[in-house]
Design a protein around this motif. Sequence first.
Motif, PDB file in Angstrom:
ATOM      1  N   THR A 151       0.956  -1.143   0.005  1.00 44.43           N
ATOM      2  CA  THR A 151       0.079   0.087  -0.012  1.00 44.43           C
ATOM      3  C   THR A 151       0.789   1.170  -0.001  1.00 44.43           C
ATOM      4  N   ARG A 155       0.853   3.968  -3.135  1.00 43.35           N
ATOM      5  CA  ARG A 155       0.446   5.480  -2.985  1.00 43.35           C
ATOM      6  C   ARG A 155       1.663   6.468  -3.107  1.00 43.35           C
ATOM      7  N   ARG A 167      -5.031   0.456  -6.324  1.00 41.40           N
ATOM      8  CA  ARG A 167      -5.893   0.232  -5.080  1.00 41.40           C
ATOM      9  C   ARG A 167      -6.600  -1.172  -5.228  1.00 41.40           C
ATOM     10  N   THR A 170      -3.924  -4.067  -4.460  1.00 39.41           N
ATOM     11  CA  THR A 170      -3.603  -4.198  -2.828  1.00 39.41           C
ATOM     12  C   THR A 170      -4.837  -4.579  -2.324  1.00 39.41           C
ATOM     13  N   ASP A 171      -6.089  -3.984  -2.662  1.00 37.97           N
ATOM     14  CA  ASP A 171      -7.081  -4.702  -2.054  1.00 37.97           C
ATOM     15  C   ASP A 171      -7.606  -6.210  -2.051  1.00 37.97           C
ATOM     16  N   HIS A 237      -0.180   5.050   7.027  1.00 35.27           N
ATOM     17  CA  HIS A 237       0.277   3.743   6.859  1.00 35.27           C
ATOM     18  C   HIS A 237       0.273   2.926   7.955  1.00 35.27           C
ATOM     19  N   GLN A 240      -2.879   1.397   8.722  1.00 31.73           N
ATOM     20  CA  GLN A 240      -3.511   0.267   7.770  1.00 31.73           C
ATOM     21  C   GLN A 240      -2.814  -1.080   8.118  1.00 31.73           C
TER      22      GLN A 240
END
Length: 348
Positions: A151, A155, A167, A170-171, A237, A240
Amino acid sequence: MRASFLFDPNKNSLFYLVLFLALAVLGLTAYDALNGHYSIVGSVASFLGLFVAFQSWKAADEASRNSDQAMQQMHQLTSETRQLAQETRQLVERSNVVEEQIQSAVVTISDATRELYKGFQPIMQRMAEFLEQAAGSEYLALLTDSAAIGTFYARHHRPELNQREMRALTDRIHDLLLDRARDSREFYLATLAADEAPETLPPTADQHGRLHHFVQGVWQQFHPDADTISPEYWEEHRAQHQATLRQLDDAFQTLSEHPEQRAAGLGVHQLVPVLPLQLLLRFDAEAKEPFRALVVFLGQYNLDKVAEARALQTTDPELVRTFISMFESLTSLDDHPGYQQLRRQFPL
């Protein structure tokens, strides 16, 4: 077999000469007894005849000897030629063996490397595929900087990446992580520490832990003009990372696919003091290729390569076992009694 004295002209020539002379003298002294009928000329002729016959015999014997020596030399030459041919065949066979070994080594290296990847987005795609193919594994271990895999790179990568695509990628990796935490018999995720108690007052940046240092290094590679990462980006971060850890722990604890690991007193998350590279390791005895590893050559020692990350995928058992041993050593799992019991119960 050796020839006897009487039949060897090289040894008995003097003997036969004396014998011929004796016969000649005998013929001359017997002249009167034979009333002159024995001719001296005939005696001499007989002697000469016998002498010539002897010399012919000697020459024939010498020729025979020379022929035997020539045959012996030819036989010896043939033996040497045969030996040389045999040595040549052995050399060719050894060369073939060496060539086969070289080919085998090339095949092994080829199988070990299997596929090489370059670039952040292709590597992330291989990570997603790896996790998807690892469904129902007996053993799954991951060594990475953060539980929120990829992530921070996605970014802040420079040059900028397509944020919508990254996105989604990474999801997908995040969801696959949760799935593998549910269905793997053993699941381990090792990361750098995100929080540590400050040892100095006032607190310094060290209180954020080793993950902060790593993220700071990545940030500076993408933003060489910036001295330090923005606290806003770091907290984002960090949040997350910790949220993913909580979700993984919930997925692991609320299902019953992990009785052995839980009984051994081993949780999902492991901390590592250093990150030499990043690993995804899988073992599944029922799979076509039981051992599989995805190695991302990016860690604390080569952050200058973050913009051109490289990865390797391998199914070579010995190579994967080596990486598993590295993982066990970095996480100190090899010193944990429960883990040792698991390895005796479920050897890799």
